[in-house]
Scaffold this active site. Sequence first.
Site, PDB file in Angstrom:
ATOM      1  N   PHE A 125      90.671 -57.217  -5.149  1.00  0.00           N
ATOM      2  CA  PHE A 125      91.063 -58.220  -5.700  1.00  0.00           C
ATOM      3  C   PHE A 125      92.151 -58.842  -5.019  1.00  0.00           C
ATOM      4  O   PHE A 125      93.341 -58.861  -4.642  1.00  0.00           O
ATOM      5  CB  PHE A 125      91.381 -57.386  -7.104  1.00  0.00           C
ATOM      6  CG  PHE A 125      91.793 -58.718  -8.255  1.00  0.00           C
ATOM      7  CD1 PHE A 125      90.288 -59.574  -8.958  1.00  0.00           C
ATOM      8  CD2 PHE A 125      93.087 -59.061  -9.316  1.00  0.00           C
ATOM      9  CE1 PHE A 125      91.029 -60.589  -9.617  1.00  0.00           C
ATOM     10  CE2 PHE A 125      93.213 -59.830  -9.856  1.00  0.00           C
ATOM     11  CZ  PHE A 125      91.972 -60.944 -10.199  1.00  0.00           C
ATOM     12  N   ASP A 194      93.022 -48.801  -8.343  1.00  0.00           N
ATOM     13  CA  ASP A 194      92.469 -49.225  -9.292  1.00  0.00           C
ATOM     14  C   ASP A 194      91.304 -50.203  -9.794  1.00  0.00           C
ATOM     15  O   ASP A 194      90.413 -50.096  -9.383  1.00  0.00           O
ATOM     16  CB  ASP A 194      92.730 -51.326  -9.028  1.00  0.00           C
ATOM     17  CG  ASP A 194      92.751 -52.082  -9.557  1.00  0.00           C
ATOM     18  OD1 ASP A 194      92.669 -52.330 -11.235  1.00  0.00           O
ATOM     19  OD2 ASP A 194      93.952 -53.322  -9.689  1.00  0.00           O
ATOM     20  N   TYR A 219      92.557 -56.134 -20.929  1.00  0.00           N
ATOM     21  CA  TYR A 219      92.029 -56.853 -21.716  1.00  0.00           C
ATOM     22  C   TYR A 219      90.438 -56.735 -21.470  1.00  0.00           C
ATOM     23  O   TYR A 219      89.263 -58.673 -21.804  1.00  0.00           O
ATOM     24  CB  TYR A 219      92.720 -57.951 -21.359  1.00  0.00           C
ATOM     25  CG  TYR A 219      93.332 -58.326 -20.229  1.00  0.00           C
ATOM     26  CD1 TYR A 219      91.786 -58.840 -18.694  1.00  0.00           C
ATOM     27  CD2 TYR A 219      94.498 -58.271 -19.435  1.00  0.00           C
ATOM     28  CE1 TYR A 219      92.463 -59.065 -17.634  1.00  0.00           C
ATOM     29  CE2 TYR A 219      94.702 -58.550 -18.394  1.00  0.00           C
ATOM     30  CZ  TYR A 219      93.474 -58.981 -17.460  1.00  0.00           C
ATOM     31  OH  TYR A 219      93.799 -59.417 -16.149  1.00  0.00           O
ATOM     32  N   LYS A 220      89.768 -56.255 -20.263  1.00  0.00           N
ATOM     33  CA  LYS A 220      88.470 -55.993 -19.887  1.00  0.00           C
ATOM     34  C   LYS A 220      87.623 -54.883 -20.569  1.00  0.00           C
ATOM     35  O   LYS A 220      87.488 -55.234 -21.639  1.00  0.00           O
ATOM     36  CB  LYS A 220      88.964 -55.370 -18.055  1.00  0.00           C
ATOM     37  CG  LYS A 220      89.217 -56.467 -17.056  1.00  0.00           C
ATOM     38  CD  LYS A 220      89.126 -56.506 -16.446  1.00  0.00           C
ATOM     39  CE  LYS A 220      90.202 -57.925 -15.502  1.00  0.00           C
ATOM     40  NZ  LYS A 220      90.575 -57.165 -14.011  1.00  0.00           N
ATOM     41  N   ARG A 369      78.646 -63.912 -11.723  1.00  0.00           N
ATOM     42  CA  ARG A 369      78.730 -62.393 -12.430  1.00  0.00           C
ATOM     43  C   ARG A 369      78.167 -62.213 -13.626  1.00  0.00           C
ATOM     44  O   ARG A 369      78.723 -63.054 -14.439  1.00  0.00           O
ATOM     45  CB  ARG A 369      79.776 -62.390 -11.518  1.00  0.00           C
ATOM     46  CG  ARG A 369      80.667 -61.213 -12.092  1.00  0.00           C
ATOM     47  CD  ARG A 369      82.342 -60.937 -11.712  1.00  0.00           C
ATOM     48  NE  ARG A 369      83.189 -61.300 -12.729  1.00  0.00           N
ATOM     49  CZ  ARG A 369      84.533 -61.085 -12.423  1.00  0.00           C
ATOM     50  NH1 ARG A 369      84.619 -60.002 -11.555  1.00  0.00           N
ATOM     51  NH2 ARG A 369      85.248 -61.473 -13.308  1.00  0.00           N
TER      52      ARG A 369
HETATM   53  C1  LIG Z   1      91.511 -58.009 -13.528  1.00  0.00           C
HETATM   54  C2  LIG Z   1      92.340 -57.296 -12.419  1.00  0.00           C
HETATM   55  C3  LIG Z   1      93.585 -57.600 -12.372  1.00  0.00           C
HETATM   56  C4  LIG Z   1      94.219 -58.267 -12.911  1.00  0.00           C
HETATM   57  O1  LIG Z   1      95.322 -58.668 -12.780  1.00  0.00           O
HETATM   58  P1  LIG Z   1      96.408 -58.955 -14.039  1.00  0.00           P
HETATM   59  O2  LIG Z   1      97.764 -58.215 -13.746  1.00  0.00           O
HETATM   60  O3  LIG Z   1      96.388 -58.148 -15.238  1.00  0.00           O
HETATM   61  O4  LIG Z   1      95.965 -60.721 -13.980  1.00  0.00           O
HETATM   62  C5  LIG Z   1      94.192 -56.683 -10.596  1.00  0.00           C
HETATM   63  N1  LIG Z   1      93.125 -55.777  -9.979  1.00  0.00           N
HETATM   64  C6  LIG Z   1      91.721 -55.944 -10.633  1.00  0.00           C
HETATM   65  C7  LIG Z   1      91.080 -55.265  -9.924  1.00  0.00           C
HETATM   66  C8  LIG Z   1      90.827 -56.092 -11.599  1.00  0.00           C
HETATM   67  O5  LIG Z   1      89.648 -56.454 -11.751  1.00  0.00           O
END
Ligand SMILES: *Cc1c(COP(=O)(O)O)cnc(C)c1O
Length: 410
Positions: A125, A194, A219-220, A369
């Site tokens: 990411f 992560d 939030y996911k 997706r």
């Molecule tokens: C959604 C996501 C994030 C989001 O990071 P924020 O700090 O909440 O914006 C980070 N890493 C991964 C792998 C994600 O899927």
Amino acid sequence: MGLREDAAELDASDPLAGLRSAFLLPPGKIYLDGNSLGPPAHRVLERLDAVARGEWGGDLIASWNCHRWIDLPRRAAAKIARLINAAPDEVLVADSTSVNLFKLIAAALAMNPGRRTILSERGNFPSDLYIAEGVASLIGARLKIAHTDALEAALDDGVALLVLSHVDYRTGRLHDIDGMTRLAQARGALVLWDLAHSVGAMEIDVTRAKADFAVGCGYKYLNGGPGAPAFLYVPARHQDKARQPLQGWFGHGAQFAFEERYRPAAGIARFQCGTPPILSLAALDAALELWDGVALAEVRRKSLRLTELFMRAVDEYCAGAGLRLLTPRIGDRRGSHVSYAAPEDGYAVMQALIARGVVGDFRAPDILRFGFAPLYLTHAETVEAAAILGEVLQSRAWDRPEYRARAHVT
Ligand SMILES: *Cc1c(COP(=O)(O)O)cnc(C)c1O
């Protein structure tokens, strides 16, 4: 038997079916984006109202003590700990995933002196890579980005820390946490996982894996609400050695002594920085209550059934439309979303789908997706979504200017 009959049968015997009514879901939508932003549960909305009106509006600043706002980060963390098989005091809810990555990457590098490389993989990411690059430039380390197949070869004796996402946000490919952690540690590296795209979608066991650090998103699949605080995991064995650089007063050993110099708190509390966002945290805490009594093995089984059914349905309804599956067919190798490369203008295809009530998302350059959150989706919706995708592609309904106009958030 046909897909729709199969779906009806799977819904009738779904042990998680009862959880759907816990959520506020707008009618007429098939929501396949819960891997980006989970929907609100009714209890979350009630809790927000109670905390805002009753606690904040009624008791004002006394609420830090009388409503125990001060230990809300720890209480929410204990609920997340169960989902990743950590001890309650090895998890903290705080800040965003990106900020927690910053804190833990910096802490890890200081714990592995003499080694100056952060290793990650291509396709991780972007925020994870950007943060690693930022930490590296701040402390004179370097970020090395390897192809997934070349990670093992890249684990040389300069690597201080391996930073990986459990599930690839684009393809849905799942890493073997246990195997990869063992391999990296045998080469002298620490490992940070992560879990943003896996927590709440499957069983995770950071204790068995002997992970050094982990972060994840609220939030996911955890449905904590837009911008919900994230979490971090530091096992007991590392807590007193790890020092994170965002030395705010909430991580101080004696917060209300107002000492001039920083002394880190003992244990996980040292990973806090400043004042937690109580409204967001209360929403997340209420959303986490939904997991009481939910067996994660059951969640994983349903996730695999949904994604398998979706791929089967796309094979049937979208045959010849030129979609290319990016997600592993083998269950053990995928997370809870399914992605396809679109043959033409994937952005417009997704907009046309959204206009027909099927909400997924688009990821550049050409990826459609679809996320499958086991707590509230039905098998029937899964088949229906694939049928509508087939219709949009076969009729070229996406090929209109209004679907091509890009919004800021895709
Ligand atoms: C959604 C996501 C994030 C989001 O990071 P924020 O700090 O909440 O914006 C980070 N890493 C991964 C792998 C994600 O899927």
